[in-house]
Design a protein around this motif. Sequence first.
Motif, PDB file in Angstrom:
ATOM      1  N   LEU A  63      15.625   8.335   8.685  1.00 36.53           N
ATOM      2  CA  LEU A  63      16.953   8.753   8.228  1.00 36.53           C
ATOM      3  C   LEU A  63      17.796   7.562   7.772  1.00 36.53           C
ATOM      4  CD1 LEU A  63      17.828  11.531  10.841  1.00 36.53           C
ATOM      5  CD2 LEU A  63      17.301  11.821   8.402  1.00 36.53           C
ATOM      6  N   LEU A  64      17.710   6.447   8.483  1.00 43.75           N
ATOM      7  CA  LEU A  64      18.462   5.254   8.074  1.00 43.75           C
ATOM      8  C   LEU A  64      17.957   4.721   6.733  1.00 43.75           C
ATOM      9  CD1 LEU A  64      18.709   3.447  11.521  1.00 43.75           C
ATOM     10  CD2 LEU A  64      20.645   4.274  10.155  1.00 43.75           C
ATOM     11  N   HIS A  65      16.650   4.716   6.572  1.00 43.16           N
ATOM     12  CA  HIS A  65      16.066   4.281   5.297  1.00 43.16           C
ATOM     13  C   HIS A  65      16.496   5.229   4.179  1.00 43.16           C
ATOM     14  CE1 HIS A  65      12.357   2.102   3.502  1.00 43.16           C
ATOM     15  NE2 HIS A  65      13.165   2.472   2.534  1.00 43.16           N
ATOM     16  N   PHE A  66      16.417   6.520   4.458  1.00 40.61           N
ATOM     17  CA  PHE A  66      16.857   7.528   3.490  1.00 40.61           C
ATOM     18  C   PHE A  66      18.315   7.326   3.113  1.00 40.61           C
ATOM     19  CE2 PHE A  66      19.473  11.399   3.478  1.00 40.61           C
ATOM     20  CZ  PHE A  66      19.157  11.893   2.218  1.00 40.61           C
ATOM     21  N   ALA A  67      19.170   7.110   4.109  1.00 40.78           N
ATOM     22  CA  ALA A  67      20.605   6.962   3.856  1.00 40.78           C
ATOM     23  C   ALA A  67      20.898   5.788   2.931  1.00 40.78           C
ATOM     24  CB  ALA A  67      21.350   6.793   5.178  1.00 40.78           C
ATOM     25  N   ALA A  68      20.218   4.661   3.167  1.00 41.78           N
ATOM     26  CA  ALA A  68      20.454   3.481   2.329  1.00 41.78           C
ATOM     27  C   ALA A  68      20.049   3.743   0.889  1.00 41.78           C
ATOM     28  CB  ALA A  68      19.691   2.288   2.892  1.00 41.78           C
ATOM     29  N   ASP A  69      18.895   4.381   0.693  1.00 42.76           N
ATOM     30  CA  ASP A  69      18.437   4.664  -0.674  1.00 42.76           C
ATOM     31  C   ASP A  69      19.295   5.742  -1.338  1.00 42.76           C
ATOM     32  OD1 ASP A  69      16.496   2.856  -0.020  1.00 42.76           O
ATOM     33  OD2 ASP A  69      14.831   4.045  -0.785  1.00 42.76           O
ATOM     34  N   PHE A  70      19.696   6.741  -0.559  1.00 44.65           N
ATOM     35  CA  PHE A  70      20.548   7.804  -1.096  1.00 44.65           C
ATOM     36  C   PHE A  70      21.876   7.228  -1.577  1.00 44.65           C
ATOM     37  CE2 PHE A  70      23.719  11.180  -0.680  1.00 44.65           C
ATOM     38  CZ  PHE A  70      23.082  12.252  -1.298  1.00 44.65           C
ATOM     39  N   VAL A  71      22.485   6.386  -0.753  1.00 49.87           N
ATOM     40  CA  VAL A  71      23.757   5.749  -1.125  1.00 49.87           C
ATOM     41  C   VAL A  71      23.577   4.866  -2.357  1.00 49.87           C
ATOM     42  CG1 VAL A  71      25.455   4.026  -0.387  1.00 49.87           C
ATOM     43  CG2 VAL A  71      24.769   5.841   1.175  1.00 49.87           C
ATOM     44  N   THR A  72      22.459   4.157  -2.441  1.00 47.13           N
ATOM     45  CA  THR A  72      22.204   3.287  -3.589  1.00 47.13           C
ATOM     46  C   THR A  72      22.218   4.076  -4.892  1.00 47.13           C
ATOM     47  OG1 THR A  72      20.870   1.753  -2.271  1.00 47.13           O
ATOM     48  CG2 THR A  72      20.549   1.712  -4.651  1.00 47.13           C
TER      49      THR A  72
ATOM     50  N   LEU B 266       0.816  -1.215   0.000  1.00 50.46           N
ATOM     51  CA  LEU B 266       0.000   0.000   0.000  1.00 50.46           C
ATOM     52  C   LEU B 266       0.848   1.262   0.000  1.00 50.46           C
ATOM     53  CD1 LEU B 266      -2.699   1.495   0.247  1.00 50.46           C
ATOM     54  CD2 LEU B 266      -2.569   1.165   2.716  1.00 50.46           C
ATOM     55  N   PHE B 267       1.831   1.341   0.902  1.00 51.52           N
ATOM     56  CA  PHE B 267       2.555   2.592   1.072  1.00 51.52           C
ATOM     57  C   PHE B 267       3.676   2.784   0.051  1.00 51.52           C
ATOM     58  CE2 PHE B 267       0.213   2.635   4.937  1.00 51.52           C
ATOM     59  CZ  PHE B 267       0.124   3.966   5.299  1.00 51.52           C
ATOM     60  N   ALA B 268       4.296   1.700  -0.421  1.00 55.17           N
ATOM     61  CA  ALA B 268       5.402   1.839  -1.381  1.00 55.17           C
ATOM     62  C   ALA B 268       4.926   1.723  -2.826  1.00 55.17           C
ATOM     63  CB  ALA B 268       6.470   0.784  -1.099  1.00 55.17           C
ATOM     64  N   LEU B 269       4.119   0.715  -3.113  1.00 51.47           N
ATOM     65  CA  LEU B 269       3.740   0.458  -4.504  1.00 51.47           C
ATOM     66  C   LEU B 269       2.499   1.217  -4.945  1.00 51.47           C
ATOM     67  CD1 LEU B 269       4.455  -3.359  -4.887  1.00 51.47           C
ATOM     68  CD2 LEU B 269       5.979  -1.397  -5.187  1.00 51.47           C
ATOM     69  N   VAL B 270       1.704   1.697  -3.996  1.00 52.34           N
ATOM     70  CA  VAL B 270       0.494   2.440  -4.368  1.00 52.34           C
ATOM     71  C   VAL B 270       0.645   3.924  -4.028  1.00 52.34           C
ATOM     72  CG1 VAL B 270      -1.997   2.679  -4.043  1.00 52.34           C
ATOM     73  CG2 VAL B 270      -0.972   0.401  -4.090  1.00 52.34           C
ATOM     74  N   LEU B 271       0.722   4.248  -2.736  1.00 54.96           N
ATOM     75  CA  LEU B 271       0.743   5.661  -2.338  1.00 54.96           C
ATOM     76  C   LEU B 271       2.018   6.380  -2.775  1.00 54.96           C
ATOM     77  CD1 LEU B 271      -0.788   5.362   1.250  1.00 54.96           C
ATOM     78  CD2 LEU B 271      -1.941   5.950  -0.896  1.00 54.96           C
ATOM     79  N   GLU B 272       3.175   5.750  -2.548  1.00 51.54           N
ATOM     80  CA  GLU B 272       4.429   6.396  -2.965  1.00 51.54           C
ATOM     81  C   GLU B 272       4.509   6.511  -4.479  1.00 51.54           C
ATOM     82  OE1 GLU B 272       9.278   5.805  -2.694  1.00 51.54           O
ATOM     83  OE2 GLU B 272       7.984   4.569  -1.427  1.00 51.54           O
ATOM     84  N   ALA B 273       4.034   5.486  -5.179  1.00 55.44           N
ATOM     85  CA  ALA B 273       4.042   5.533  -6.644  1.00 55.44           C
ATOM     86  C   ALA B 273       3.155   6.665  -7.156  1.00 55.44           C
ATOM     87  CB  ALA B 273       3.579   4.199  -7.213  1.00 55.44           C
TER      88      ALA B 273
ATOM     89  N   ALA C 156      11.462  10.247   0.059  1.00 56.08           N
ATOM     90  CA  ALA C 156      10.121   9.719  -0.227  1.00 56.08           C
ATOM     91  C   ALA C 156       9.984   8.291   0.290  1.00 56.08           C
ATOM     92  CB  ALA C 156       9.847   9.772  -1.730  1.00 56.08           C
ATOM     93  N   ALA C 157      10.981   7.459   0.003  1.00 52.67           N
ATOM     94  CA  ALA C 157      10.930   6.061   0.459  1.00 52.67           C
ATOM     95  C   ALA C 157      10.921   5.999   1.981  1.00 52.67           C
ATOM     96  CB  ALA C 157      12.113   5.289  -0.102  1.00 52.67           C
ATOM     97  N   GLY C 158      11.797   6.759   2.620  1.00 51.80           N
ATOM     98  CA  GLY C 158      11.878   6.735   4.069  1.00 51.80           C
ATOM     99  C   GLY C 158      10.596   7.203   4.727  1.00 51.80           C
ATOM    100  N   ILE C 159      10.037   8.308   4.250  1.00 50.31           N
ATOM    101  CA  ILE C 159       8.834   8.865   4.869  1.00 50.31           C
ATOM    102  C   ILE C 159       7.628   7.967   4.645  1.00 50.31           C
ATOM    103  CG2 ILE C 159       7.183  10.767   4.751  1.00 50.31           C
ATOM    104  CD1 ILE C 159       9.625  12.610   4.200  1.00 50.31           C
ATOM    105  N   PHE C 160       7.415   7.525   3.412  1.00 47.62           N
ATOM    106  CA  PHE C 160       6.235   6.708   3.125  1.00 47.62           C
ATOM    107  C   PHE C 160       6.294   5.358   3.838  1.00 47.62           C
ATOM    108  CE2 PHE C 160       5.219   9.675  -0.247  1.00 47.62           C
ATOM    109  CZ  PHE C 160       3.834   9.589  -0.326  1.00 47.62           C
ATOM    110  N   GLU C 161       7.409   4.656   3.721  1.00 40.31           N
ATOM    111  CA  GLU C 161       7.462   3.309   4.293  1.00 40.31           C
ATOM    112  C   GLU C 161       7.507   3.321   5.818  1.00 40.31           C
ATOM    113  OE1 GLU C 161       9.579   0.113   2.343  1.00 40.31           O
ATOM    114  OE2 GLU C 161      10.098   1.483   0.693  1.00 40.31           O
ATOM    115  N   GLU C 162       8.240   4.261   6.390  1.00 36.97           N
ATOM    116  CA  GLU C 162       8.307   4.289   7.852  1.00 36.97           C
ATOM    117  C   GLU C 162       6.998   4.799   8.456  1.00 36.97           C
ATOM    118  OE1 GLU C 162      10.665   2.589   9.033  1.00 36.97           O
ATOM    119  OE2 GLU C 162      11.563   2.527   7.038  1.00 36.97           O
ATOM    120  N   THR C 163       6.311   5.698   7.759  1.00 34.64           N
ATOM    121  CA  THR C 163       4.990   6.124   8.220  1.00 34.64           C
ATOM    122  C   THR C 163       4.013   4.953   8.162  1.00 34.64           C
ATOM    123  OG1 THR C 163       5.352   8.416   7.505  1.00 34.64           O
ATOM    124  CG2 THR C 163       3.061   7.704   7.806  1.00 34.64           C
ATOM    125  N   GLY C 164       4.084   4.181   7.085  1.00 26.20           N
ATOM    126  CA  GLY C 164       3.243   2.990   6.999  1.00 26.20           C
ATOM    127  C   GLY C 164       3.532   2.020   8.131  1.00 26.20           C
ATOM    128  N   ARG C 165       4.806   1.854   8.446  1.00 26.59           N
ATOM    129  CA  ARG C 165       5.202   0.989   9.552  1.00 26.59           C
ATOM    130  C   ARG C 165       4.607   1.476  10.882  1.00 26.59           C
ATOM    131  NH1 ARG C 165       9.932  -1.981   7.864  1.00 26.59           N
ATOM    132  NH2 ARG C 165      10.698  -0.200   6.699  1.00 26.59           N
TER     133      ARG C 165
END
Length: 253
Positions: free
Chosen positions: A203-212, A47-54, A83-92
């Motif tokens: 921030l940790l989620h953001f960091a991983a995606d930013f580095v990627t 819901l939060f990554a594939l629907v709302l974030e998309a 975007a990934a960090g905020i959407f997925e962690e908010t969903g969590r």
Amino acid sequence: MISTGTMAVMALLAALTAVVPLGVMLLLRRRGGRWGAFWTGVGTFFLFALVLEAMFHQLVLGSPLGAAIRGNIWLYALYGGLAAGIFEETGRLLAFRLMLRRRRERITALAYGIGHGGGEAFLLLGVTYLSNLVLLALLQSGTALPPEITAALEPLAAVPVSTFLWAGFERVGAITLHMACSVLVFAAAAGRGRRWLFPAAVLLHFAADFVTVIAGARLPIAATELLVALCALLAAVLAARVYKNLEENPEMT
């Protein structure tokens, strides 16, 4: 045509994206983990990554601002990571506060985490590899496919097997990160002076995606995946310390 060995590796990795999360969940079940938490993690990711974030990406990247973001690798990494960090962690957080409010055992964080991370692995990597394998099998059997599909499959023949193996390695790091962030957000949802762990997870989620994104554009795939794995490891170390200090049945406040 793509080699049989490469197809075998793709098939193995696709199978592992389902087998490993389910296997981990079976182990957690023996320690009190609930399947409800696992499937909540799968559903929340969807819901939060594939629907709302998309949908959010369509709005932002389809706007005039989107051209500027796509044209600058640093802006793109900053935007995508946040975007990934905020959407997925908010969903969590919402999952722990609403759907899993009565599941206060700390093992719930791990059961949810393997569902969230395992769901991502299967839906993004497993399903992609399975669909590619089906189309490749049809192509090799002589079945006529639309030209655009054939053209999309042709680059796979030039991809070395090592690239697929690194993709599998990346999923291990991603699942580790998701389980770690799940522990942090579970602790934040429980309150008791730990609310700062929610922004820490973002921030940790953001960091991983930013580095990627940044490393992927400038470094070999091996270096990129090792850097991302380091981010996941740091998150796991923090999560392990938090998990150890969690009460067995914290009240959600």
